[in-house]
Design a protein around this motif. Structure first.
Motif, mmCIF file in Angstrom:
data_model
loop_
_atom_site.group_PDB
_atom_site.id
_atom_site.type_symbol
_atom_site.label_atom_id
_atom_site.label_comp_id
_atom_site.label_asym_id
_atom_site.label_seq_id
_atom_site.Cartn_x
_atom_site.Cartn_y
_atom_site.Cartn_z
ATOM 1 N N VAL A 85 0.846 -1.196 0.000
ATOM 2 C CA VAL A 85 0.000 0.000 0.000
ATOM 3 C C VAL A 85 0.885 1.251 0.000
ATOM 4 O O VAL A 85 0.661 2.185 -0.768
ATOM 5 C CB VAL A 85 -0.956 0.002 1.211
ATOM 6 C CG1 VAL A 85 -1.647 1.348 1.367
ATOM 7 C CG2 VAL A 85 -1.981 -1.114 1.075
ATOM 8 N N ALA A 86 1.893 1.267 0.851
ATOM 9 C CA ALA A 86 2.802 2.411 0.920
ATOM 10 C C ALA A 86 3.515 2.611 -0.412
ATOM 11 O O ALA A 86 3.676 3.744 -0.881
ATOM 12 C CB ALA A 86 3.812 2.215 2.043
ATOM 13 N N ASN A 87 3.914 1.524 -1.047
ATOM 14 C CA ASN A 87 4.583 1.608 -2.341
ATOM 15 C C ASN A 87 3.659 2.224 -3.390
ATOM 16 O O ASN A 87 4.075 3.082 -4.175
ATOM 17 C CB ASN A 87 5.051 0.224 -2.787
ATOM 18 C CG ASN A 87 5.889 0.283 -4.034
ATOM 19 O OD1 ASN A 87 6.825 1.064 -4.129
ATOM 20 N ND2 ASN A 87 5.553 -0.553 -5.005
ATOM 21 N N LYS A 88 2.412 1.809 -3.400
ATOM 22 C CA LYS A 88 1.436 2.345 -4.359
ATOM 23 C C LYS A 88 1.191 3.835 -4.110
ATOM 24 O O LYS A 88 1.101 4.622 -5.051
ATOM 25 C CB LYS A 88 0.124 1.562 -4.252
ATOM 26 C CG LYS A 88 -0.915 1.961 -5.246
ATOM 27 C CD LYS A 88 -0.543 1.551 -6.653
ATOM 28 C CE LYS A 88 -1.710 1.830 -7.599
ATOM 29 N NZ LYS A 88 -1.351 1.560 -8.967
ATOM 30 N N ILE A 89 1.107 4.219 -2.847
ATOM 31 C CA ILE A 89 0.909 5.628 -2.497
ATOM 32 C C ILE A 89 2.089 6.458 -3.000
ATOM 33 O O ILE A 89 1.912 7.499 -3.638
ATOM 34 C CB ILE A 89 0.712 5.804 -0.978
ATOM 35 C CG1 ILE A 89 -0.650 5.249 -0.566
ATOM 36 C CG2 ILE A 89 0.858 7.272 -0.560
ATOM 37 C CD1 ILE A 89 -0.850 5.156 0.923
ATOM 38 N N VAL A 90 3.307 6.001 -2.731
ATOM 39 C CA VAL A 90 4.496 6.753 -3.122
ATOM 40 C C VAL A 90 4.612 6.840 -4.638
ATOM 41 O O VAL A 90 4.814 7.922 -5.199
ATOM 42 C CB VAL A 90 5.764 6.133 -2.501
ATOM 43 C CG1 VAL A 90 7.019 6.766 -3.059
ATOM 44 C CG2 VAL A 90 5.732 6.273 -0.986
ATOM 45 N N SER A 91 4.480 5.716 -5.324
ATOM 46 C CA SER A 91 4.643 5.737 -6.778
ATOM 47 C C SER A 91 3.568 6.575 -7.451
ATOM 48 O O SER A 91 3.838 7.321 -8.390
ATOM 49 C CB SER A 91 4.668 4.318 -7.347
ATOM 50 O OG SER A 91 3.449 3.641 -7.095
ATOM 51 N N THR A 92 2.337 6.479 -6.976
ATOM 52 C CA THR A 92 1.263 7.272 -7.554
ATOM 53 C C THR A 92 1.449 8.752 -7.252
ATOM 54 O O THR A 92 1.216 9.610 -8.108
ATOM 55 C CB THR A 92 -0.112 6.786 -7.056
ATOM 56 O OG1 THR A 92 -0.234 5.386 -7.348
ATOM 57 C CG2 THR A 92 -1.247 7.528 -7.718
ATOM 58 N N ALA A 93 1.875 9.075 -6.039
ATOM 59 C CA ALA A 93 2.104 10.478 -5.679
ATOM 60 C C ALA A 93 3.183 11.099 -6.566
ATOM 61 O O ALA A 93 3.011 12.220 -7.056
ATOM 62 C CB ALA A 93 2.502 10.587 -4.214
ATOM 63 N N ILE A 94 4.261 10.377 -6.783
ATOM 64 C CA ILE A 94 5.360 10.924 -7.575
ATOM 65 C C ILE A 94 4.911 11.219 -8.996
ATOM 66 O O ILE A 94 5.303 12.228 -9.586
ATOM 67 C CB ILE A 94 6.576 9.986 -7.526
ATOM 68 C CG1 ILE A 94 7.207 10.079 -6.130
ATOM 69 C CG2 ILE A 94 7.598 10.323 -8.605
ATOM 70 C CD1 ILE A 94 8.299 9.084 -5.847
ATOM 71 N N VAL A 95 4.046 10.394 -9.546
ATOM 72 C CA VAL A 95 3.554 10.608 -10.907
ATOM 73 C C VAL A 95 2.429 11.632 -10.961
ATOM 74 O O VAL A 95 2.467 12.589 -11.737
ATOM 75 C CB VAL A 95 3.089 9.274 -11.534
ATOM 76 C CG1 VAL A 95 2.403 9.494 -12.871
ATOM 77 C CG2 VAL A 95 4.257 8.310 -11.686
ATOM 78 N N GLU A 96 1.415 11.450 -10.126
ATOM 79 C CA GLU A 96 0.197 12.258 -10.234
ATOM 80 C C GLU A 96 0.270 13.611 -9.539
ATOM 81 O O GLU A 96 -0.457 14.532 -9.897
ATOM 82 C CB GLU A 96 -1.013 11.484 -9.691
ATOM 83 C CG GLU A 96 -1.312 10.199 -10.412
ATOM 84 C CD GLU A 96 -1.690 10.388 -11.875
ATOM 85 O OE1 GLU A 96 -2.048 11.507 -12.284
ATOM 86 O OE2 GLU A 96 -1.609 9.392 -12.617
ATOM 87 N N LEU A 97 1.104 13.743 -8.530
ATOM 88 C CA LEU A 97 1.209 15.019 -7.820
ATOM 89 C C LEU A 97 2.388 15.859 -8.315
ATOM 90 O O LEU A 97 2.788 16.821 -7.690
ATOM 91 C CB LEU A 97 1.299 14.783 -6.300
ATOM 92 C CG LEU A 97 0.079 14.123 -5.671
ATOM 93 C CD1 LEU A 97 0.322 13.880 -4.184
ATOM 94 C CD2 LEU A 97 -1.177 14.942 -5.889
ATOM 95 N N ASP A 98 2.938 15.463 -9.450
ATOM 96 C CA ASP A 98 4.006 16.204 -10.113
ATOM 97 C C ASP A 98 5.207 16.485 -9.223
ATOM 98 O O ASP A 98 5.669 17.612 -9.122
ATOM 99 C CB ASP A 98 3.467 17.520 -10.692
ATOM 100 C CG ASP A 98 2.452 17.301 -11.792
ATOM 101 O OD1 ASP A 98 2.572 16.310 -12.530
ATOM 102 O OD2 ASP A 98 1.532 18.119 -11.911
ATOM 103 N N CYS A 99 5.671 15.451 -8.590
ATOM 104 C CA CYS A 99 6.868 15.603 -7.760
ATOM 105 C C CYS A 99 8.030 15.878 -8.672
ATOM 106 O O CYS A 99 9.076 16.164 -8.400
ATOM 107 C CB CYS A 99 7.121 14.358 -6.940
ATOM 108 S SG CYS A 99 5.812 13.966 -5.784
#
Length: 99
Positions: A85-99
């Motif tokens: 779950v943490a991995n999915k949150i991090v990977s999605t955040a980096i892509v979708e939140l424009d990190c």
């Protein structure tokens, strides 16, 4: 002739820099990121956003995802979030939140 050439290069470079300076910044797309919500219904929207933006700040400071993922899991320890779950949150955040 050389002066005219150099002047045209400077004008082109100035125009390019000006155009880049006036371009709107990329906006974070929270709605795409929050599509995680149905998968992780045990987490609130606030928890997902908090961890997503925390992951972005950590990534932008130079921290790698191999260090960020366990920290996100630790933050959500009492919510029952697994490492996946943490991995999915991090990977999605980096892509979708424009990190």
């Amino acid at each position: 002739m050389v002066r005219a050439f150099l002047a045209s290069i400077l004008v082109t470079a100035g125009a390019t820099a000006g155009a880049l300076g006036l371009a709107p910044p990329a906006a974070a797309d929270e709605s795409d990121y929050l599509e995680l919500q149905p998968q992780f219904a045990f987490l609130t929207t606030d928890q997902l956003l908090r961890e997503g933006y925390w992951a972005c700040r950590a990534a932008n400071s130079g921290m790698g995802s191999s260090a960020i993922v366990p920290m996100v899991q630790q933050h959500l320890l009492y919510s029952g979030a697994s490492l996946a779950v943490a991995n999915k949150i991090v990977s999605t955040a980096i892509v979708e939140l424009d990190c």
